[in-house]
Design an enzyme around this catalytic site. Sequence first.
Site, PDB file in Angstrom:
ATOM      1  N   HIS A   5       0.824  -1.212   0.000  1.00  0.00           N
ATOM      2  CA  HIS A   5       0.000   0.000   0.000  1.00  0.00           C
ATOM      3  C   HIS A   5       0.859   1.263   0.000  1.00  0.00           C
ATOM      4  CE1 HIS A   5      -2.634   2.982   2.295  1.00  0.00           C
ATOM      5  NE2 HIS A   5      -3.243   2.798   1.148  1.00  0.00           N
ATOM      6  N   GLU A  25       0.537  -0.573  -4.831  1.00  0.00           N
ATOM      7  CA  GLU A  25      -0.435   0.487  -5.109  1.00  0.00           C
ATOM      8  C   GLU A  25       0.290   1.817  -4.991  1.00  0.00           C
ATOM      9  OE1 GLU A  25      -3.843   3.077  -3.085  1.00  0.00           O
ATOM     10  OE2 GLU A  25      -1.848   2.586  -2.370  1.00  0.00           O
ATOM     11  N   ASP A  27      -0.131   6.108  -5.530  1.00  0.00           N
ATOM     12  CA  ASP A  27      -1.058   7.236  -5.662  1.00  0.00           C
ATOM     13  C   ASP A  27      -0.585   8.163  -6.775  1.00  0.00           C
ATOM     14  OD1 ASP A  27      -2.757   6.705  -3.273  1.00  0.00           O
ATOM     15  OD2 ASP A  27      -0.834   6.909  -2.256  1.00  0.00           O
ATOM     16  N   HIS A  41       0.497  10.881  -1.838  1.00  0.00           N
ATOM     17  CA  HIS A  41      -0.777  10.716  -1.132  1.00  0.00           C
ATOM     18  C   HIS A  41      -1.121  11.967  -0.336  1.00  0.00           C
ATOM     19  CE1 HIS A  41      -3.796   9.323   1.705  1.00  0.00           C
ATOM     20  NE2 HIS A  41      -3.973   8.258   0.959  1.00  0.00           N
ATOM     21  N   ASP A  84      -3.663   4.421  -8.029  1.00  0.00           N
ATOM     22  CA  ASP A  84      -4.789   5.033  -7.321  1.00  0.00           C
ATOM     23  C   ASP A  84      -4.872   6.481  -7.806  1.00  0.00           C
ATOM     24  OD1 ASP A  84      -6.624   6.056  -5.566  1.00  0.00           O
ATOM     25  OD2 ASP A  84      -5.669   5.284  -3.755  1.00  0.00           O
TER      26      ASP A  84
END
Length: 272
Positions: A5, A25, A27, A41, A84
């Site tokens: 993440h 993942e 951002d 993020h 993301d």
Amino acid sequence: WIMGHMVNNIKQIDEFVNLGSNAIETDVSFDKKANPEYTYHGTPCDCGRDCLRWEYFNDFVKALRTATTPGNSKYDKLFLVVFDLKTSSLYDYQASEAGTKLAKNLLQHYWNNGNNGGRAYIILSIPNLKHYKLITGFQQTLKDEGHAELLDKVGYDFSGNDDIGDVQKTYEKAGVTGHVWQSDGITNCLLRSFTRINAAVANRDSANGIINKVYYWTVDKRQTTRDTLDANVDGIMTNYPDITVEILNEDAYKTKFRIATYEDNPWETFKE
């Protein structure tokens, strides 16, 4: 799939792969003209994490290409990337343009214009159903650029925890018939029931559902990991991939689940 993440800094690619992630993942924030600008993020983010790590998007994508090209030691360990897409900063009418610009950027910096580029599968994760034209813009651009074959490596996710029926209708509007992952979850600072994840799994396993794979985020605790596996998900997004690996090796899970490899097609629904 063990999905690391919030991997927004180049050094974190190694860090998460070494802990057991076979997916990450990342951002993606956009500038006012809908160009992908940073892998960032920002605050607030998950408890226990540094929210401020970042790279320029192009630099991150080039490093990702290197990591996922044959010959690199990470090539057969990292084969799925979830972008993301932080589209909430954009106007709704910019969604298609964001898709176009993202496609051109990935074509150049990740896929190397189709010439021995990165090999990972890519998921475009979009937080707002209204922004479905990002998908159509992305697809049309790769076709216009003569690289429709790269769409074989691209999948889709709507990450806004919307009603599953609404998600399915939105895919119909976008003309998407496959390559669908469905996320559900909440920051690791809070708890969330499994009601919607169960609905997503039911759609995946039904004859007329559109979902191919389901993942849950952000799963850091051992008991939550067990509960998530018991819900029959395909992926776990976590800040601690080593904990996911540890639980998968427990007697209750090691015969039922295995860690995905490069040979596994992330767009195929697994049938027991």
